[in-house]
Design an enzyme around this catalytic site. Structure first.
Site, mmCIF file in Angstrom:
data_model
loop_
_atom_site.group_PDB
_atom_site.id
_atom_site.type_symbol
_atom_site.label_atom_id
_atom_site.label_comp_id
_atom_site.label_asym_id
_atom_site.label_seq_id
_atom_site.Cartn_x
_atom_site.Cartn_y
_atom_site.Cartn_z
ATOM 1 N N HIS A 77 0.667 -1.030 0.205
ATOM 2 C CA HIS A 77 -0.384 0.055 -0.146
ATOM 3 C C HIS A 77 0.936 1.380 0.132
ATOM 4 O O HIS A 77 1.360 2.131 1.244
ATOM 5 C CB HIS A 77 -1.173 -0.154 0.647
ATOM 6 C CG HIS A 77 -1.863 -1.829 1.100
ATOM 7 N ND1 HIS A 77 -1.294 -2.575 1.521
ATOM 8 C CD2 HIS A 77 -3.540 -1.227 0.777
ATOM 9 C CE1 HIS A 77 -2.409 -3.334 1.906
ATOM 10 N NE2 HIS A 77 -3.427 -2.473 1.262
ATOM 11 N N ASP B 261 -3.663 -4.262 -6.803
ATOM 12 C CA ASP B 261 -3.990 -4.247 -5.267
ATOM 13 C C ASP B 261 -2.900 -5.190 -4.927
ATOM 14 O O ASP B 261 -3.300 -6.476 -4.923
ATOM 15 C CB ASP B 261 -5.622 -5.365 -4.824
ATOM 16 C CG ASP B 261 -5.394 -5.638 -4.113
ATOM 17 O OD1 ASP B 261 -5.074 -5.144 -2.692
ATOM 18 O OD2 ASP B 261 -7.138 -6.010 -3.482
ATOM 19 N N GLY B 262 -2.479 -4.456 -4.209
ATOM 20 C CA GLY B 262 -0.976 -4.662 -3.425
ATOM 21 C C GLY B 262 -1.552 -6.215 -2.709
ATOM 22 O O GLY B 262 -0.896 -7.502 -2.149
ATOM 23 N N SER C 193 6.923 5.659 2.827
ATOM 24 C CA SER C 193 7.356 4.228 2.989
ATOM 25 C C SER C 193 8.737 3.906 2.184
ATOM 26 O O SER C 193 9.407 3.318 1.744
ATOM 27 C CB SER C 193 6.601 3.227 2.851
ATOM 28 O OG SER C 193 5.892 3.557 3.981
ATOM 29 N N ASP D 205 0.807 -1.824 4.684
ATOM 30 C CA ASP D 205 0.309 -0.977 5.475
ATOM 31 C C ASP D 205 -1.369 -0.464 5.436
ATOM 32 O O ASP D 205 -1.618 0.659 5.124
ATOM 33 C CB ASP D 205 1.379 0.171 6.596
ATOM 34 C CG ASP D 205 1.234 0.857 4.590
ATOM 35 O OD1 ASP D 205 1.476 0.010 3.599
ATOM 36 O OD2 ASP D 205 1.783 1.905 5.217
ATOM 37 N N GLU E 5 -0.487 0.059 -5.471
ATOM 38 C CA GLU E 5 -1.078 0.932 -4.620
ATOM 39 C C GLU E 5 -2.562 1.084 -5.913
ATOM 40 O O GLU E 5 -2.272 1.150 -6.813
ATOM 41 C CB GLU E 5 -0.198 2.629 -4.678
ATOM 42 C CG GLU E 5 -1.761 4.186 -4.359
ATOM 43 C CD GLU E 5 -1.481 4.185 -3.614
ATOM 44 O OE1 GLU E 5 -2.913 4.006 -3.186
ATOM 45 O OE2 GLU E 5 -1.639 3.515 -2.188
#
Length: 284
Positions: A42, A143-144, A100, A164, A118
């Site tokens: 994310h 979609d991670g 991050s 996260d 993302e």
């Protein structure tokens, strides 16, 4: 899910604990010559303007990175984390906060692989532009959670996964557990770092025990759990009291590095007399 923008929360107390842990994990990974992979499920936009309208709405960074930025008496791991933020601001006044992927960019070597996922189109485009010149990097509008299985195990069998999600929907809690279990089936000795918010909800209260139960039978190097509580919920029980990181297969030095920093974080970021921290570890 697509309504969430991390820019509203950039640099807050949750980012501080998350990125302190992440930076220490990546420093440890870089001590060996063999390349490693980072997967950020994310990823966000990579960087955030603290003087922009999103960040200024609640100015959460004032209770986070801003309270540490000009301190001269920080423990060494905390000083090094703050220095990364200073470098992101070209050693000038605090105006930008690195997400991050930016923390990873600053600490990883060119031979190391970076994979960022993302779902928000605007943030994905911003991040892709920021990381455009970095080799061995992909920024994907996917979609991670769903994509992680395709990344594991990484080619070098050395890797770090950061999970996260915003936890704006309750389904995220179940997805975190399912994703951890599947990741450990594919990569039992990988380092998996999971951030979570400390809320007065059943899902938040139960998450850590569920993470422990998922990790203990499989993780080759055990787990570490750190939680920083800085605030009280409001009279209705709403509001984020703090946040934590659950790290599977943590670096053996991580516990002592965090123990050195946590009293300072409580003293500096705590918003009430009962501010506290929890640090626990189980070795395999």
């Amino acid at each position: 899910m697509l309504a969430y923008r991390h820019a509203f929360h950039a640099g807050n107390h949750a980012d501080v604990i998350k990125h302190l842990v992440l930076s220490e994990v990546l420093r440890y990974m870089g001590e060996k010559d063999k390349a490693y992979t980072v997967v950020d499920t994310h990823a966000g936009a990579g960087g955030y303007a603290l003087d922009g309208r999103y960040a200024q709405k609640n100015a959460e960074h004032l209770g986070g990175i801003a309270a540490l930025y000009n301190r001269k008496d920080l423990p060494e791991p905390l000083r090094q984390y703050v220095q990364l933020v200073r470098e992101f601001n070209q050693d000038g006044p605090l105006k930008q906060y690195p997400g991050s992927p930016a923390i990873a960019y600053m600490l990883m070597r060119e031979v190391d692989r970076l994979r960022c996922y993302e779902l928000h189109p605007t943030d994905q485009r911003i991040l892709a532009s920021y990381l455009d010149e970095r080799p061995n990097t992909q920024v994907l509008l996917q979609d991670g959670f769903a994509a992680l299985k395709s990344e594991l195990p990484p080619p070098s069998r050395r890797g770090v996964v950061l999970i996260d999600p915003p936890y704006e929907i309750k389904a995220d809690y179940g997805k975190v557990i399912a994703t951890l279990r599947e990741a450990l089936q594919r990569f039992a000795d990988g380092t998996i770092a999971i951030w979570y918010p400390q809320l007065q909800t059943v899902e938040s209260a139960q998450l850590v025990q569920r993470l422990k139960a998922s990790a203990e039978p499989v993780a080759k190097k055990g787990w570490l759990h750190v939680r920083l509580t800085v605030a009280q919920a409001d009279e209705r029980g709403f509001g984020m009291m703090g946040s934590g990181m659950f790290v599977v297969n943590p670096p053996f030095v991580l516990h002592d590095k965090l123990a050195e920093c946590l009293p300072t974080l409580v003293d500096t970021l705590g918003q009430y007399d009962g501010a506290n921290y929890l640090l626990e570890q189980q070795t395999a």
